[in-house]
Design a protein around this motif. Sequence first.
Motif, PDB file in Angstrom:
ATOM      1  N   ALA A 117       0.831  -1.203   0.000  1.00 22.36           N
ATOM      2  CA  ALA A 117       0.000   0.000   0.000  1.00 22.36           C
ATOM      3  C   ALA A 117       0.860   1.245   0.000  1.00 22.36           C
ATOM      4  O   ALA A 117       2.042   1.207   0.346  1.00 22.36           O
ATOM      5  N   VAL A 118       0.227   2.348  -0.372  1.00 18.33           N
ATOM      6  CA  VAL A 118       0.847   3.665  -0.275  1.00 18.33           C
ATOM      7  C   VAL A 118       0.067   4.440   0.781  1.00 18.33           C
ATOM      8  O   VAL A 118      -1.167   4.473   0.752  1.00 18.33           O
ATOM      9  N   MET A 119       0.810   5.027   1.723  1.00 22.42           N
ATOM     10  CA  MET A 119       0.187   5.813   2.793  1.00 22.42           C
ATOM     11  C   MET A 119       0.617   7.266   2.674  1.00 22.42           C
ATOM     12  O   MET A 119       1.795   7.559   2.518  1.00 22.42           O
ATOM     13  N   GLN A 120      -0.359   8.144   2.762  1.00 21.75           N
ATOM     14  CA  GLN A 120      -0.105   9.580   2.860  1.00 21.75           C
ATOM     15  C   GLN A 120       0.076   9.875   4.349  1.00 21.75           C
ATOM     16  O   GLN A 120      -0.876   9.746   5.112  1.00 21.75           O
ATOM     17  N   ILE A 121       1.284  10.198   4.780  1.00 26.00           N
ATOM     18  CA  ILE A 121       1.526  10.431   6.206  1.00 26.00           C
ATOM     19  C   ILE A 121       0.835  11.724   6.627  1.00 26.00           C
ATOM     20  O   ILE A 121       1.133  12.794   6.112  1.00 26.00           O
ATOM     21  N   LEU A 162      -4.855   5.721   3.020  1.00 29.00           N
ATOM     22  CA  LEU A 162      -4.257   4.502   2.462  1.00 29.00           C
ATOM     23  C   LEU A 162      -4.830   4.196   1.088  1.00 29.00           C
ATOM     24  O   LEU A 162      -6.038   4.350   0.865  1.00 29.00           O
ATOM     25  N   LYS A 163      -3.957   3.754   0.201  1.00 31.15           N
ATOM     26  CA  LYS A 163      -4.374   3.211  -1.091  1.00 31.15           C
ATOM     27  C   LYS A 163      -3.670   1.870  -1.225  1.00 31.15           C
ATOM     28  O   LYS A 163      -2.445   1.804  -1.295  1.00 31.15           O
ATOM     29  N   VAL A 164      -4.450   0.807  -1.229  1.00 29.98           N
ATOM     30  CA  VAL A 164      -3.896  -0.543  -1.237  1.00 29.98           C
ATOM     31  C   VAL A 164      -3.797  -1.030  -2.677  1.00 29.98           C
ATOM     32  O   VAL A 164      -4.785  -1.031  -3.411  1.00 29.98           O
ATOM     33  N   ILE A 165      -2.575  -1.437  -3.056  1.00 29.86           N
ATOM     34  CA  ILE A 165      -2.343  -1.889  -4.427  1.00 29.86           C
ATOM     35  C   ILE A 165      -2.294  -3.413  -4.540  1.00 29.86           C
ATOM     36  O   ILE A 165      -2.557  -3.957  -5.604  1.00 29.86           O
ATOM     37  N   ASN A 166      -1.964  -4.080  -3.459  1.00 35.34           N
ATOM     38  CA  ASN A 166      -1.908  -5.548  -3.446  1.00 35.34           C
ATOM     39  C   ASN A 166      -2.337  -6.047  -2.076  1.00 35.34           C
ATOM     40  O   ASN A 166      -1.919  -5.494  -1.063  1.00 35.34           O
TER      41      ASN A 166
END
Length: 173
Positions: A117-121, A162-166
């Motif tokens: 995932a990619v998290m924006q802190i 959060l944006k979950v890619i896998n």
Amino acid sequence: MPKQATKANLIAPYGGTLVNLMVDGEERQELVTRSSRLPSIQISSRALCDLELLATGAFSPLDRFMGKADYERVLTEMRLRNGILFPIPVTLPVDEAALPTYGEQITLCDARNNNIAVMQIEEVYHYDPQREARLVLGSTDPRHPLISEMVRWGKVYVSGALKVINLPNYYDF
């Protein structure tokens, strides 16, 4: 006599909205590419399970690891800041030294360094593991499995979009 098919009535998701943090299509492709260039943090297996539950809506209405306001209210009242009942904190502990010194986004990876995932802190805050153990578990006994695990966690919690890619891969053996 033919039976008439009826449509099942589903109950509403807890909190009113079913959360889905999975991204797909072009947005996913762009995030997969960008995630390899972002600073990354390897998260624990417990945090990975929590991330999967967040991503698939099992922790609805949560759409991220808890920020400080939700965390504090859950500890003391078992409610989110908006008043919705939630019995335990869902947090992302990290080692403060592992946090990047640049950038506002990080890639969350599993133990095999697969990008999940990619998290924006948006928030980083300190917590007291003894206080959390006492309020959530009713004990500070180091023989308790979760308490013995908490001493190995990082000293700060991190929260943000959060944006979950896998989703995590599981292997039978």
